[in-house]
Design a protein around this motif. Structure first.
Motif, PDB file in Angstrom:
ATOM      1  N   PRO A  60     -47.457  43.767 -15.566  1.00 45.60           N
ATOM      2  CA  PRO A  60     -48.660  43.250 -14.898  1.00 45.60           C
ATOM      3  C   PRO A  60     -48.463  41.796 -14.470  1.00 45.60           C
ATOM      4  O   PRO A  60     -47.867  41.000 -15.191  1.00 45.60           O
ATOM      5  N   THR A  61     -48.982  41.490 -13.317  1.00 44.11           N
ATOM      6  CA  THR A  61     -48.896  40.122 -12.809  1.00 44.11           C
ATOM      7  C   THR A  61     -50.044  39.312 -13.386  1.00 44.11           C
ATOM      8  O   THR A  61     -51.209  39.680 -13.234  1.00 44.11           O
ATOM      9  N   PRO A  62     -49.747  38.231 -14.104  1.00 47.18           N
ATOM     10  CA  PRO A  62     -50.835  37.441 -14.694  1.00 47.18           C
ATOM     11  C   PRO A  62     -51.720  36.816 -13.633  1.00 47.18           C
ATOM     12  O   PRO A  62     -51.249  36.347 -12.593  1.00 47.18           O
ATOM     13  N   THR A  63     -53.028  36.858 -13.904  1.00 47.75           N
ATOM     14  CA  THR A  63     -53.987  36.258 -12.986  1.00 47.75           C
ATOM     15  C   THR A  63     -54.110  34.782 -13.297  1.00 47.75           C
ATOM     16  O   THR A  63     -54.383  34.404 -14.440  1.00 47.75           O
ATOM     17  N   PRO A  64     -53.868  33.928 -12.316  1.00 47.86           N
ATOM     18  CA  PRO A  64     -53.945  32.487 -12.596  1.00 47.86           C
ATOM     19  C   PRO A  64     -55.350  32.062 -12.993  1.00 47.86           C
ATOM     20  O   PRO A  64     -56.349  32.529 -12.436  1.00 47.86           O
ATOM     21  N   THR A  65     -55.454  31.229 -14.031  1.00 48.75           N
ATOM     22  CA  THR A  65     -56.742  30.733 -14.497  1.00 48.75           C
ATOM     23  C   THR A  65     -57.164  29.543 -13.641  1.00 48.75           C
ATOM     24  O   THR A  65     -56.412  28.574 -13.510  1.00 48.75           O
ATOM     25  N   PRO A  66     -58.347  29.656 -13.019  1.00 55.57           N
ATOM     26  CA  PRO A  66     -58.770  28.536 -12.164  1.00 55.57           C
ATOM     27  C   PRO A  66     -58.994  27.270 -12.986  1.00 55.57           C
ATOM     28  O   PRO A  66     -59.542  27.307 -14.086  1.00 55.57           O
TER      29      PRO A  66
END
Length: 208
Positions: free
Chosen positions: A142-148
């Protein structure tokens, strides 16, 4: 189950003293192999064991040496029929990442066919099937979702500006603006009159 399939053929020639090969009475091809594992491959090594009965007729034929034919010198001749055996080398390589862990490939052959050739030889062919359990495809990572990253921006907006989105420009009071502020700051005893900025500022001294 995954199957790799390909065709193999071999051509054989015999001493002139046996005559001219005219008919293949029966032929069999049997794979004999073992499994060898290396660093990153699984190798199937062994032979295709050929047994064949060939019928000969009297006659002479030109004998041209060529690398396309395998020469058979030892023939068990009974009357017009000669019997021989031959081993064709086998080597099959499969990547370890293609095979399910704990399983081993198997090899079998079918569609065996044979015929005399115009070069006074015979040709034997067969189809090879290599079966093995295929390794499961790896699960996608899974591609990690960047934390805003929260940001805080403060701006002062002039609500009376034609464009409220633009910050209000703040200036130090000078000139007439300074004088107006001075009048408004006068102590008691002076009257304070405020006029719109486009009129003349007026100061009156209070009646004594």
């Amino acid at each position: 189950m995954t199957t790799r399939t390909w065709d193999v053929k071999e051509q054989f020639r015999f001493p002139q003293s046996f005559g001219v090969p005219m008919e293949i009475k029966n032929v069999a091809v049997t794979p004999q192999c073992e499994i060898a594992e290396k660093e990153d491959i699984v190798q199937v090594v062994g032979i295709y064991h050929i047994t064949c009965h060939v019928k000969f007729e009297e006659g002479e034929h030109e004998h041209h040496a060529t690398s396309e034919f395998t020469e058979i010198e030892d023939l068990d001749l009974q009357g017009e029929v000669g019997y021989f055996e031959y081993a064709v080398p086998m080597s099959i390589e499969i990547g370890k990442d293609k095979i399910k862990e704990g399983s081993k490939p198997t090899v079998h052959v079918n569609h065996i066919n044979s015929k005399p050739t115009q070069q006074m030889a015979i040709e034997i062919g067969w189809t090879v099937h290599c079966d093995y359990d295929e390794a499961p495809a790896p699960a996608p990572t899974p591609t990690p979702t960047p934390t805003p990253t929260p940001t805080s921006v403060e701006s002062f907006v002039d609500l009376e500006s034609p464009n409220p989105a633009e910050p209000m420009e703040v200036k130090n009071p000078s000139g007439e603006e300074f004088e107006l502020q001075f009048i408004l700051d006068l102590d008691d005893g002076y009257s304070k009159l405020s006029f719109p900025s486009n009129n003349v500022f007026v100061k009156q001294k209070a009646d004594e």
